[in-house]
Write a protein that holds these residues in place. Sequence first.
Motif, short mmCIF file in Angstrom:
data_model
loop_
_atom_site.label_atom_id
_atom_site.label_comp_id
_atom_site.label_asym_id
_atom_site.label_seq_id
_atom_site.Cartn_x
_atom_site.Cartn_y
_atom_site.Cartn_z
N LEU A 1 -7.29 0.86 -3.70
CA LEU A 1 -5.78 1.29 -4.05
C LEU A 1 -5.31 -0.11 -4.86
O LEU A 1 -5.27 -1.24 -4.32
CB LEU A 1 -4.99 1.35 -2.94
CG LEU A 1 -3.62 2.19 -3.45
CD1 LEU A 1 -4.20 3.64 -3.85
CD2 LEU A 1 -3.19 2.56 -1.98
N THR B 1 -10.38 5.37 -1.05
CA THR B 1 -9.20 5.11 -2.09
C THR B 1 -8.28 4.23 -1.53
O THR B 1 -8.14 3.42 -2.50
CB THR B 1 -8.70 6.58 -2.01
OG1 THR B 1 -9.28 7.55 -2.43
CG2 THR B 1 -7.33 6.75 -3.21
N VAL B 2 -8.15 4.26 -0.30
CA VAL B 2 -7.41 3.04 0.11
C VAL B 2 -7.98 1.85 -0.13
O VAL B 2 -7.25 0.71 -0.58
CB VAL B 2 -7.23 3.25 1.47
CG1 VAL B 2 -6.38 2.10 2.31
CG2 VAL B 2 -6.41 4.40 1.78
N GLN B 3 -9.22 1.80 -0.09
CA GLN B 3 -9.87 0.37 -0.27
C GLN B 3 -9.79 -0.11 -1.67
O GLN B 3 -9.71 -1.43 -1.92
CB GLN B 3 -11.56 0.53 -0.18
CG GLN B 3 -12.26 -0.85 -0.14
CD GLN B 3 -13.74 -0.45 -0.02
OE1 GLN B 3 -14.13 0.64 0.68
NE2 GLN B 3 -14.65 -1.43 -0.48
N LEU C 1 0.76 -1.25 -0.01
CA LEU C 1 0.00 0.07 -0.04
C LEU C 1 0.86 1.23 0.00
O LEU C 1 0.64 2.21 -0.69
CB LEU C 1 -0.62 0.03 1.00
CG LEU C 1 -2.27 -1.13 1.07
CD1 LEU C 1 -2.98 -0.91 2.35
CD2 LEU C 1 -3.10 -0.64 -0.01
N TYR D 1 -5.11 9.84 1.86
CA TYR D 1 -6.13 9.39 1.27
C TYR D 1 -7.38 8.90 2.13
O TYR D 1 -7.20 8.23 3.29
CB TYR D 1 -5.49 7.69 0.68
CG TYR D 1 -4.60 7.81 -0.58
CD1 TYR D 1 -4.50 9.04 -1.39
CD2 TYR D 1 -4.07 6.90 -0.90
CE1 TYR D 1 -3.59 9.32 -2.45
CE2 TYR D 1 -3.05 7.12 -2.19
CZ TYR D 1 -2.52 8.26 -2.66
OH TYR D 1 -1.91 8.24 -3.84
N ALA E 1 1.03 4.07 -3.09
CA ALA E 1 0.67 5.34 -2.71
C ALA E 1 1.88 5.92 -2.86
O ALA E 1 1.75 7.53 -3.33
CB ALA E 1 0.31 5.40 -1.30
N LEU F 1 -0.23 7.86 1.77
CA LEU F 1 -1.06 6.91 2.01
C LEU F 1 -2.04 7.43 3.23
O LEU F 1 -3.44 7.22 3.15
CB LEU F 1 -0.43 5.58 2.45
CG LEU F 1 -1.57 4.50 2.93
CD1 LEU F 1 -2.31 4.06 1.76
CD2 LEU F 1 -0.59 3.25 3.36
#
Length: 208
Positions: A169, A165-167, A148, A161, A152, A158
Amino acid sequence: VNRADNHIIQSIALLDQLDKDINTFAMRVREWYSWHFPELARVVSDNILFARLAIAIQSKSSLNEDKLDELEEIVNDRSIAEEILEAARTSMGTEISELDMMNVTSFAKRVISLDQYRKQLHGYLNNKMSAVAPNLAALIGDQVGARLIAHAGSLTNLAKYPASTVQILGAEKALFRALKTRGNTPKYGLIFHSSFIGRAGTRDKGRI
């Protein structure tokens, strides 16, 4: 963090590359040595174990009761060691020259050396993640967390975010394809490899 996350980015990239290369090289050892002792591949499925056995056995004709203890030490199972010995006695593989065998075992040693380095690198990454991003490592694991950060660009990026968005990525291509074709959008990207999602039921995966 003083850009210590850069070492994490480089380490996870190298770790992923090593995984691919070791798998490719180990399969090459398996194919090459199987010309001489094809039955060994049926007894031992693990590629690294196969490479270690190829180095220990070398010429199948030299395999006898005296090597049983050495084989047992490698496979950690007396019955498998005996099965290998029996397979060598009835093997239908072709004989190969001493020079050919030397090249096979030399390559097998390189593969084992790469595997040992991979383990060292994994330990280094664990330590780095514990020092730089301990919360992230504890939540989703060292390797997923490192991927991750790498995706990023930095830990700071990261952290900025939003959760949505993290979900996803790592699934940007699938997202844009879904938007273009008006299909179903992806529920997750790199975080799919997290044990939380892996253990969840099919209905709950998207919610987690």
